[in-house]
Structure formats: structure tokens, C-alpha cells
Design a protein around this motif. Structure first.
Motif, PDB file in Angstrom:
ATOM      1  N   SER A 134       0.833  -1.201   0.000  1.00  0.00           N
ATOM      2  CA  SER A 134       0.000   0.000   0.000  1.00  0.00           C
ATOM      3  C   SER A 134       0.865   1.247   0.000  1.00  0.00           C
ATOM      4  O   SER A 134       2.040   1.226   0.395  1.00  0.00           O
ATOM      5  CB  SER A 134      -0.932   0.017   1.218  1.00  0.00           C
ATOM      6  OG  SER A 134      -0.205   0.193   2.414  1.00  0.00           O
ATOM      7  N   THR A 156      -3.130  -3.109  -2.402  1.00  0.00           N
ATOM      8  CA  THR A 156      -3.472  -4.392  -3.018  1.00  0.00           C
ATOM      9  C   THR A 156      -3.069  -5.489  -2.039  1.00  0.00           C
ATOM     10  O   THR A 156      -2.025  -5.403  -1.382  1.00  0.00           O
ATOM     11  CB  THR A 156      -2.787  -4.593  -4.377  1.00  0.00           C
ATOM     12  OG1 THR A 156      -3.145  -5.892  -4.898  1.00  0.00           O
ATOM     13  CG2 THR A 156      -1.277  -4.509  -4.259  1.00  0.00           C
ATOM     14  N   THR A 202      -7.365 -11.761  -4.742  1.00  0.00           N
ATOM     15  CA  THR A 202      -6.493 -10.601  -4.863  1.00  0.00           C
ATOM     16  C   THR A 202      -7.365  -9.377  -5.039  1.00  0.00           C
ATOM     17  O   THR A 202      -8.207  -9.335  -5.938  1.00  0.00           O
ATOM     18  CB  THR A 202      -5.544 -10.735  -6.064  1.00  0.00           C
ATOM     19  OG1 THR A 202      -4.762 -11.927  -5.914  1.00  0.00           O
ATOM     20  CG2 THR A 202      -4.617  -9.537  -6.152  1.00  0.00           C
ATOM     21  N   TYR A 220      -7.894  -4.920  -4.932  1.00  0.00           N
ATOM     22  CA  TYR A 220      -7.301  -3.603  -5.159  1.00  0.00           C
ATOM     23  C   TYR A 220      -8.268  -2.585  -4.570  1.00  0.00           C
ATOM     24  O   TYR A 220      -9.476  -2.628  -4.833  1.00  0.00           O
ATOM     25  CB  TYR A 220      -7.097  -3.347  -6.655  1.00  0.00           C
ATOM     26  CG  TYR A 220      -6.329  -4.447  -7.346  1.00  0.00           C
ATOM     27  CD1 TYR A 220      -4.941  -4.414  -7.433  1.00  0.00           C
ATOM     28  CD2 TYR A 220      -6.995  -5.554  -7.893  1.00  0.00           C
ATOM     29  CE1 TYR A 220      -4.232  -5.437  -8.061  1.00  0.00           C
ATOM     30  CE2 TYR A 220      -6.303  -6.579  -8.508  1.00  0.00           C
ATOM     31  CZ  TYR A 220      -4.917  -6.513  -8.592  1.00  0.00           C
ATOM     32  OH  TYR A 220      -4.218  -7.530  -9.197  1.00  0.00           O
TER      33      TYR A 220
END
Length: 770
Positions: free
Chosen positions: A522, A537, A569, A571
């Protein structure tokens, strides 16, 4: 940067301390006016600005909130992830007494109440297989926390995968329950509440500082309530409450550099289970059709459908059955947090925890007077043991803060499931006529992790973390069922020739191991003192498992004896800001997120080579999750706090496979959630303070399972809104007494907190109502 330990101490004097000091010998009498119903699946919100510690209380500011979402004490507005923190005052004003109440306060949170046991299932951002619950920094099963939601210093919901700092990996997020620590003041309080359905609740807490180095806090809660689903045949009423909880906290500080904090908990339930009310009957085949003649031993055609019609005429708050029902459970827990300041900027922490839980539940799952589906779930004993060693430090004149640790856990359990289908009227389950599953499980996990944050400039910070996890799983399963459809003798029904099957001893042994490397990256930039922007992420992981009763040869895409881990995963980008609007302080936190979800663990059906239908957990196709969370609070005038919050959540499978339509939405994932809240308080000349609170929570349509095909029409709950109200007089006439009146679900809105579509099997849908 403000010293947050000092901030919390100051805040405790300003906010918590004022309340605690007047709590000595206090009795609160509260009256619950309306239904006791909970508010599942109504998300988002802050009735008043949630916080763990309040640093200032003037009308010109919004209080600073201290959280531990990254295992350090930090200002919420400095943390580059989505966190919702709830203070004791927020929890009280929202009438939070169970985990299902939290959905009124936490964006995208869903809490599903099971009908076959005392536990609940948490979902964050549509992910319900990877949300981990913590109590005093120790991962804990939900049933170990549900009855301990009292005398807390905070509840913190951390959304999104957590792949580095916390004990267990998670794909969905964390819910942190933080009990109040012993203080250096002799104090205590008593609270009592009464309400409809003969509701009674009492809580008592006393804090005792024996010496400057040894402090003890002891508390207990008792809850009683008659069943809200009445049994007109005089049998047991359903959905009552009979619960007891104890807690003992000991804080020992032998030196200035060493602290040891121990918490012991005990929960006990002895009540009638939640009732699955049958509805939506269809005349599709067999015993449900009105044609003449028998259909099964003891049944005539149309008999079950007629019973279903009678149940629908009774409505959702009554049933008619003489079949037995019970739900008993006990949980024990101990957690210990040891801190040793080795150097000025180096701290060693050791966190250990042990939990044991036992439960026994049995009931007719259709709540008819016929044993259409009679089941019993047993947890003979489940033991959870965890250890975590952690080092924290600061370097380079505090520009680099770092954490490194090792985590190890062992879960050992012995569980059982017994069920019988379509027994003759008046019949009860026996060994010969029931299907029985017994399972012994052993799961081990260990992980190494580290994370560091570096201040490139006073405004820009970069964070990087990684974790390596290795899991081992083992299971021994026994399964027996009637040799004929509804009659004995009872024989072994494990799949013949499948991996690990020993038919002589009727046991199937399976084992597997999994590993993964997860991370967190981050960057956050402080544009001004009051405005932070960030991007992050993360990668999360959830281990695999077993389906001991399914064959290894089946239709493509159907469940097999083992299933693989799932990974996600995500974001996220967000802003956290404090502003002024028309002279009024305004706080806005906004985040947008997108995630790619693979290896999704979902229940699916398949056909064996002999054509028999079975179900189990399988890995579904890839999916996309995206949405936004908006939380705001404004204080327009002295004494008035107004919040407005909204969450949008989109979930969809990228491709379609067996059992997963490409356009299916996730279960427990409402697309829209809204929360509006207002709290007004005003000192009065008679002494004390009057206050009023109102909250409205809305959630859009949801599904209770992932199979949303035409064969499962009853899995949905339409959108609904609920209203909670609370008024009171604190410190009545400058005394140590409070009097409050509150209503949960004041409009008496009926909605489902669990739904099972059994149309294909029995021709009806079973629903647990609020």
C-alpha cells in the motif's frame, strides 16, 4: 504525531472514565417496547461516530478514533485500509447484544443465523468462507463470541483479505472483539432490561485493583426470553433465549516493561432451537399429490401438503408439533497476551489461546407434526489451540516501523450428524432408521510473516508485507444409513472403492496439505493534515478440505473427496478526510474496491457413476467482486450527531460451470445497503442528560445460497428496511442511575435470517424469521 497511548488514556477519562466512575453501584433499568427481532443483513452505518477512544468532545470537532487493525494503536484516519470501529457508546445506542445486530453498523457485513446449531456465519464484501473472528487477539469460532458482546472497549471490522499481520489468513476480512481491560479504579455497574416475550437481561461488572500491579475485572450476563414461535400443541416453543456468560480478566504488570493480560470466558445455552417455518408448498410428486392411495408407510397422498397448508395458515409465529427439540451448548476459553518492552523501540509479544466448545441440537427441520426431516447435530468436543510470537519495532528515527512474527494453531474435533427422512407419523429417529455421520478432524497451521511501513516523506508512506502459510488437514469419517430407503438394518454407506475407504471398519481417512504466500502492498499520501488518500493491493488465502461421503468418480465439475484452497487478490483506493460544512465538522471516508476471486469454495451437486445424487463442497469458477463503501458523520449543532452511509456491492462469476450460472450473485451479498442515524443529547436543569437516537437501515434483495436456479425459487429475501429507536435519561437527577426505553425493529418488520429451499426434496421452503 500524537501519542495514541496517551490519547486513549485521556479519552478514557473524557468519555469512558466519566461513565465508569459514575457506574459504581449504578443500576440501569431499560424497557424493551417492541419486538426483540434482530436485524440481519441491514448493513452500513454509524449511529453515532464509532470510535474506540474519543480525544475531543466539542461541537467543532469529530473525535479521533484509535484502532488496532494493523496490530498497532493508530488513528483510524491514518490507516490505509477500510476499517469500521464501534465504540462502547455506539454499541449501546444501537442495542447491539448479538452478532446479528452488527449488520446495522458495518458496511457489507452479513451475519447468517444457522438453523442447525448455535453458531453464526459472517460475510464481508460477499465472501463468507474467509471471515475470521478474533476475541482478545485470538482467532475464535463465532459461537465463542456471540454471547460475549458486552463490556467491550471496541468492535473493529476490517474489510478485505488479510494476508500478513493476523494469526489466520482470511479472504474476506476480520471482526475484532476487544474486551474492556481492568483499570486502576474500584468501580462497577449493574444493568437490567425487561421487554416483550417476557424478555429479561441482566449484566453485572466489577473492577478491582488489588495492587498497583494487579487488577481484576469480573463480569456476568444472563438473558431469558420466551419463544417467539409459539407451539399450539403444547410442545416446546421455538426461538427462545436461555443464556449465561461469564468473564474474568486479570492484568498483571510486575515491572514497567512487562505486562501480562489474561481473559477467561464461559458461555452456556439451554434453549429451543430456531424454527424453520415451512412455506411455499408445491404439489409436485409422491406424498404431496392429492391422488388416492398410500405413498409411503404410514402416509397417504396429500397428507404432507395438507400439513403444509395448515402451517401456512398459522403464519410465521406459530407452529404445531409434538416432536422434541433442544439446543444446548457450552464454550470455554482462555487467552493470554504477554508484552515485554525489550528496548525503547523494540517490543516482544506472545499471544496464546485455547477454546473448547460442545453442543447438542435436535429438531424437526420442517416444524410439522410429521418427522419429514428430523436431524441432530453434535459437537462432542472441538479444541482450538493457538500460539503467536511477535516482534515490533521502530528504526531510522521512527520513520520505519516493522512487525515480524510466527503463528501456529491446532484444531482438533469430534463431531456428528444424524438425520432421518420421512419417518412414519409419530415415529422418532433410531439407529436403524437414521443416517449417521461421525467425523474426527485434525487441522494444523503455521505461518511466518512480516510487514514494514516506511515514511518516504512526512506526507508519503509505503507499506509492504508478506506471509508464508502451511496447512495440514486430516479427517476420519464414518457414515451409516438404513439399507433400505426408510428402514434398517443400518449399514456402512461410504463410497465403495473410493480413496481411503475401509469398508470393514466403515471408516474413510483423508489427509492433505496446502501452502500459500500472501502479501499486502500500500501507499498513502497525506494531502493535508485532514485529508489522506491511499491505494492498496492484498492477496488472501483459505485452505482446502474434504467431502468424505462423496465418490471420486462423478460427473464433470461435481464435488470430489477433496477440494482445493481458494485465493483472492483485491485492489482498493480510498480517501479519509475531516472537513467543515457550513461551519459544522464533517468526516467522510470513501473506498472503492475490486477483487478477483479464484478456487471459490461452494456447495455443489453431482451424480455418481450409479446415477445417485449427492452434494459437497467444490471449487467454483473465477469471480469478480467490486463496489464502494461510503461512511460519513456530521455534527451540525452541539449535542446532535447525524450519520449517512451507503455501500454498493457487485458479485458475479466470470464464467459458468456446473451449478454456477455465469450471472449468479453470491449468497449473503446485498447489492445496496443504507444506514441513516441521528443522536441528540442535552443536559437538563433537573440533573443528568436526556438523549434520543433513531436509526434506519436498509438492505436490498439477497440470496441465502449460491444455487439460484429455477429449481430453488425460495432462496431469496426481498429488500427491506428496519427502524430502531432509543430514548433515555442518563444520571437521573445527578444520581448514578440511567433509565432508557428502546425498540428494536420498531415497525415489526418480518424478514428472513436463514432460508433453505427444500422444494426439490419435500416441496417447501424452510425459513427462520427475525
Amino acid at each position: 504525531m500524537r501519542d495514541y497511548k496517551q490519547l486513549m488514556a485521556d479519552a478514557d477519562r473524557q468519555f469512558g472514565g466519566r461513565r465508569q466512575n459514575r457506574n459504581s453501584g449504578r443500576t440501569r433499568i431499560a424497557s424493551l417496547l417492541s419486538g426483540i427481532s434482530l436485524a440481519p443483513l441491514a448493513l452500513a452505518g454509524l449511529l453515532s461516530q464509532p470510535g474506540v477512544a474519543l480525544a475531543q468532545t466539542s461541537a467543532s470537532t469529530i473525535e479521533e478514533v484509535v484502532v488496532t487493525a494493523r496490530r498497532r494503536e493508530e488513528n483510524l484516519q491514518d490507516v490505509p485500509i477500510s476499517v469500521t470501529a464501534l465504540s462502547p457508546e455506539t454499541l449501546e445506542r444501537a442495542n447491539v447484544s448479538s452478532s446479528t445486530d452488527l449488520i446495522k453498523l458495518v458496511p457489507t457485513l452479513s451475519v447468517q443465523q444457522g438453523a442447525t446449531g448455535p453458531g453464526t456465519n459472517y460475510s464481508l464484501r460477499g465472501i463468507r468462507t474467509g471471515v475470521v473472528v478474533y476475541f482478545n487477539e485470538v482467532p475464535t469460532a463465532s459461537v465463542g463470541v456471540d454471547d460475549q458482546i458486552w463490556d467491550l472497549s471496541s468492535v473493529q471490522a476490517v474489510a478485505g483479505p488479510q494476508g500478513t499481520l493476523f494469526g489466520r489468513n482470511s479472504t474476506g476480512g476480520l471482526i475484532l472483539f476487544v474486551p474492556k481491560r481492568p483499570t486502576d479504579t474500584l468501580e462497577g455497574y449493574v444493568e437490567a432490561a425487561v421487554g416483550s416475550y417476557n424478555f429479561r437481561q441482566a449484566t453485572a461488572v466489577v473492577n478491582m485493583p488489588f495492587t498497583d500491579n494487579l487488577k481484576v475485572r469480573v463480569g456476568a450476563r444472563m438473558i431469558r426470553r420466551d419463544g417467539v414461535v409459539k407451539n399450539i400443541k403444547g410442545g416446546p416453543d421455538f426461538q427462545g433465549l436461555n443464556r449465561n456468560a461469564l468473564r474474568l480478566s486479570v492484568l498483571f504488570d510486575p515491572t514497567e516493561n512487562i505486562s501480562n493480560y489474561t481473559v477467561l470466558t464461559y458461555n452456556q445455552r439451554d434453549e429451543k432451537p430456531y424454527a424453520l417455518i415451512a412455506s411455499g408448498w408445491t404439489r409436485n410428486a409422491g406424498c404431496l399429490t392429492p391422488a388416492p392411495g398410500p405413498c409411503l408407510p404410514g402416509y397417504t397422498r396429500g397428507q404432507l401438503a395438507a400439513a403444509g397448508d395448515a402451517q401456512q395458515a398459522l403464519g410465521i409465529r406459530s407452529t404445531s408439533t409434538t416432536l422434541p427439540a433442544n439446543q444446548d451448548s457450552k464454550t470455554y476459553g482462555i487467552s493470554n497476551v504477554f508484552n515485554w518492552s525489550l528496548l525503547e523501540n523494540l517490543t516482544l509479544k506472545y499471544v496464546a489461546g485455547y477454546r473448547r466448545r460442545d453442543s447438542d441440537e435436535a429438531s424437526s427441520k420442517a416444524n410439522l407434526d410429521f418427522p419429514v426431516q428430523f436431524g441432530a447435530n453434535h459437537i462432542f468436543a472441538i479444541h482450538d489451540l493457538t500460539h503467536e510470537v511477535q516482534l515490533q519495532g521502530d528504526l531510522l528515527d521512527d520513520r520505519l516501523s516493522w512487525t515480524a512474527g510466527y503463528f501456529r494453531s491446532r484444531n482438533k474435533g469430534f463431531t456428528g450428524l444424524t438425520y432421518a427422512l420421512l419417518l412414519p407419523p409419530g415415529g422418532l429417529p433410531t439407529f436403524a432408521n437414521s443416517t449417521s455421520n461421525r467425523s474426527r478432524n485434525l487441522n494444523r497451521s503455521e505461518a511466518f510473516y512480516g510487514q514494514a511501513t516506511f515514511a518516504v516523506t512526512d506526507a508519503l508512506k509505503l507499506t509492504a508485507g508478506a506471509r508464508y502459510t502451511k496447512d495440514k488437514a486430516w479427517q476420519a469419517n464414518t457414515r451409516r444409513a438404513p439399507q433400505f430407503t426408510f428402514a434398517g438394518p443400518n449399514v456402512c454407506t461410504l463410497p465403495v472403492g473410493a480413496i481411503g475407504v475401509d469398508l470393514v471398519n466403515c471408516v474413510r481417512t483423508l489427509s492433505d496439505q496446502y501452502s500459500a504466500t500472501t502479501y499486502n502492498l500500500s501507499a498513502d499520501y497525506r494531502i493535508s493534515e485532514d485529508l489522506l488518500v491511499y491505494v492498496t493491493t492484498r492477496r488472501g488465502y483459505n485452505g482446502g478440505g474434504f467431502n468424505a461421503s462423496v465418490p471420486d468418480t462423478a460427473t464433470p465439475g461435481a464435488p470430489l473427496s477433496t477440494y482445493d484452497p481458494e485465493e483472492i487478490t483485491d485492489y482498493e483506493a480510498g480517501i479519509k478526510g475531516d472537513f467543515t460544512f457550513g461551519g459544522a465538522p464533517l468526516r467522510i471516508n470513501l473506498s472503492v474496491f475490486k477483487a478477483k476471486y479464484t478456487g471459490i469454495q461452494r456447495n455443489q451437486r453431482g451424480f455418481s457413476v450409479t446415477g445417485a445424487l449427492y452434494s459437497g463442497t467444490a471449487n467454483g469458477p473465477k469471480a469478480t467482486i467490486k463496489g464502494l463503501q461510503f461512511e460519513s458523520v456530521i455534527r451540525p449543532v452541539e449535542g446532535l450527531t447525524v450519520s449517512a452511509n451507503y455501500a454498493y456491492l457487485y458479485t458475479s462469476y466470470d464464467t459458468g460451470t456446473n451449478g454456477f450460472s455465469q450471472f449468479n450473485k453470491f449468497g449473503q451479498a446485498p447489492k445496496h445497503t443504507v444506514n441513516l442515524g441521528a443522536t441528540y443529547s442535552q443536559p437538563i436543569s433537573a440533573g443528568g442528560e436526556l438523549f434520543a437516537n433513531a436509526n434506519y437501515a436498509y438492505q436490498s434483495r439477497i440470496a441465502f445460497q449460491d444455487d439460484q436456479s429455477a429449481s430453488a425459487p425460495g432462496v431469496f429475501q426481498d429488500g427491506y428496511g428496519i427502524v430502531d429507536l432509543r430514548v433515555g435519561w442518563r444520571e437521573v437527577a445527578d444520581s448514578k442511575f440511567d433509565v432508557e426505553v428502546f425498540a428494536k425493529n420498531a415497525a415489526d418488520k418480518a424478514y428472513a435470517i436463514e432460508r433453505q429451499d427444500l422444494t426439490g426434496l419435500f416441496g417447501f421452503t424452510g425459513t427462520v424469521y427475525s
